[in-house]
Design an enzyme around this catalytic site. Structure first.
Site, PDB file in Angstrom:
ATOM      1  N   CYS A  30      13.693  10.883   7.138  1.00  0.00           N
ATOM      2  CA  CYS A  30      13.792  10.578   8.566  1.00  0.00           C
ATOM      3  C   CYS A  30      15.235  10.624   9.046  1.00  0.00           C
ATOM      4  CB  CYS A  30      13.167   9.222   8.863  1.00  0.00           C
ATOM      5  SG  CYS A  30      13.861   7.878   7.883  1.00  0.00           S
ATOM      6  N   LYS A  79       0.861  -1.177   0.000  1.00  0.00           N
ATOM      7  CA  LYS A  79       0.000   0.000   0.000  1.00  0.00           C
ATOM      8  C   LYS A  79       0.903   1.234   0.000  1.00  0.00           C
ATOM      9  CE  LYS A  79      -1.381   2.876   2.311  1.00  0.00           C
ATOM     10  NZ  LYS A  79      -1.135   4.381   2.171  1.00  0.00           N
ATOM     11  N   GLU A 128      10.320  16.726  14.454  1.00  0.00           N
ATOM     12  CA  GLU A 128      10.933  16.442  13.164  1.00  0.00           C
ATOM     13  C   GLU A 128      10.559  17.545  12.178  1.00  0.00           C
ATOM     14  OE1 GLU A 128      11.787  12.394  10.623  1.00  0.00           O
ATOM     15  OE2 GLU A 128       9.849  12.594  11.613  1.00  0.00           O
ATOM     16  N   GLU A 184       9.841   1.473  10.842  1.00  0.00           N
ATOM     17  CA  GLU A 184      10.874   2.485  10.609  1.00  0.00           C
ATOM     18  C   GLU A 184      10.163   3.826  10.686  1.00  0.00           C
ATOM     19  OE1 GLU A 184      12.776   5.319   9.376  1.00  0.00           O
ATOM     20  OE2 GLU A 184      12.567   4.520   7.342  1.00  0.00           O
TER      21      GLU A 184
END
Length: 482
Positions: free
Chosen positions: A289, A179, A386, A255
């Site tokens: 990331c 997906k 982040e 992750e």
């Protein structure tokens, strides 16, 4: 543009057939550089997801029994064909995601390497045989595929985050339902067509594109036929998925988010540190990331480092990634850009100064200028959250113990970067940092031959390296009396 888009399937891949979504629903895929609609593709329903899982479950037994050499050769052919078509895949990624063509070509090279690496690992799946310590018994262990796997991939690396999961699954003998993110689904659809072309059997790889990720994925996660879930994305979504996966006790790989510190010690080569900082910060427009999120620089070199960073960042050209000479493309959505600017505004209101950038440009597209912030207070949100954009916040430190404590002061633990010429410090700091990966005097840590992954709220499990295929294998023990 039209030629590349026209080569991409617009339907779902289920059981070896390209099919419309139930009810015929579709959704738009747009170019973040100007908002143009690139195409419309199938918008899967939960029923379509169930059909995809049924196809994967039906194909699992035969695929698991396929010779490892055969599985490896499929991956090798995929590596070669993907490499041959690098320009096509790069342009496709630039159109739907925004990164420059040069960077997109780099992703094709990186992503293809997972197919090559795991083509070689497919024939190295092994167990062991040994005598029991306490008697006339022999201990035998065997490795076998986990089984049908749901793979949820992100928008920021539309190719590599797919190959990093699909490669070991094919090598191990697992079937899949993939997906992809609805913002960048075209690259995965093109990759699925390529894998069909090189001989992946019907039902082994199924792809469902949808704007209803939760509605489609949750029933699959709770279905007893699914045996593994792997997800790359935000920590918040990851926590929800882990909770859902508990119902069937699925094997899970996560992750998740990062808040990478970039440490520059007083003895660092400042030129090398700036080069590394540019790589660690500006890879993928900062939408990674692994992107350096917090620059912690020794006070004795902070002024020089900051000035050089501002000069380098300010020289970057912002624009449509398909254009010659562009260094920085658009962010993925208007919401993403607004979030980045909100963090910058918060830092400035707390006393930070922008040496360059920090102003939202006018005009179409989700562009944000490369920005360097200095005198950033430790309480600023830009140090806690982040960023996912081209913003480099810089603060200073005085000694090693202080900077290690500040680097570890985050819920995340994906990657840290360290610049120093002291070899003893390299070992001390690497051991003390609470991160799954540490880059020493380099701004890039990702490598298909190395285990990629984090600790704490950055997730668990590893992708790539010798460890990567283990995530798709179960161990069976057989005790045999003589």
């Amino acid at each position: 543009m039209a030629d590349v888009i026209e080569t991409v399937p617009r339907q779902l891949l289920i059981g070896g057939e390209w099919v419309d979504a139930t009810g015929g629903a579709t959704f738009e895929v747009t170019n973040p550089a100007d908002g143009r609609v690139l195409t419309r593709i199938a918008d899967a329903t939960p029923a379509d997801g169930e059909r995809a899982l049924a196809a994967a479950a039906a194909a699992q037994k035969e695929w698991a029994a396929t010779e490892p050499r055969t599985r490896g050769e499929v991956l090798r052919r995929a590596f070669e064909l993907l490499t041959e078509r690098a320009d096509v895949f790069a342009r496709l990624m630039t159109l739907e995601m925004g990164k420059t063509l040069a960077e997109a070509k780099g992703e094709v090279t990186y992503g293809a390497e997972f197919f090559r690496w795991f083509s070689e690992e497919a024939v190295r799946i092994h167990g062991r045989y040994s005598p029991a310590p306490s008697g006339p018994t022999r201990l035998i262990t065997m490795k076998g595929p986990v089984g049908p796997t749901l793979m949820i991939t992100p928008w920021n690396f539309p190719l590599a985050m797919g190959t990093r999961k699909i490669g070991p699954a094919i090598a191990a003998g697992c079937t899949m339902v993939v997906k992809p993110a609805h913002e960048t689904p075209l690259t995965m659809l093109a990759l699925a067509a390529l894998l069909e072309e090189v001989g992946v059997p019907a039902g082994v790889l199924n792809v469902v594109t949808t704007t209803d990720s939760g509605g489609v994925c949750e029933p699959l996660i709770r279905d007893s036929r699914l045996r593994k879930l792997t997800f790359t994305g935000s920590t918040g979504v990851g926590k929800v998925l882990v909770s859902q996966a508990a119902d069937q006790l699925l094997r899970v790989s996560m992750e998740l988010g990062g808040n990478a510190p970039f440490l520059v010690f007083e003895d660092a080569d400042v030129d090398a540190a700036v080069d590394g900082a540019m790589l660690a910060k500006m890879r993928n427009i900062g939408e990674a990331c692994t992107s350096a999120n917090r620059f912690l620089v020794h006070e004795s070199v902070a002024e020089e480092f900051s000035a050089r960073m501002a000069e380098r960042m300010g020289a970057l050209r912002v624009g449509d990634g398909t254009e010659e000479g562009v260094d920085v493309g658009p962010l993925i959505t208007a919401k993403a850009r607004a979030g980045v600017h909100e963090l910058v505004d918060d830092a400035v209101s707390g006393g930070a100064r922008a040496l360059v950038g920090g102003v939202v440009p006018e005009g179409p597209g989700h562009f944000y200028p490369p920005t360097v912030l200095v005198d950033v207070p430790p309480t600023a949100r830009v140090f806690r959250e982040e960023i996912f954009g081209p913003v480099a916040p810089i603060a200073t430190f005085r000694d090693e113990d202080e900077v290690i404590e500040r680097a570890n002061d985050t819920e995340y633990g994906l990657v840290a970067y360290v610049f120093t010429r002291d070899h003893a410090r390299v070992l001390r700091v690497s051991e003390a940092l609470e991160f799954g990966m540490v880059g020493i005097n380099t701004g890039i840590v990702s490598n298909p031959a190395a285990p990629f992954g984090g600790v704490k709220h950055s997730g668990f499990g590893r992708e790539g390296g010798f460890e990567g295929i283990e995530e798709y294998l179960e161990t069976k023990y057989v005790g045999s009396a003589l």
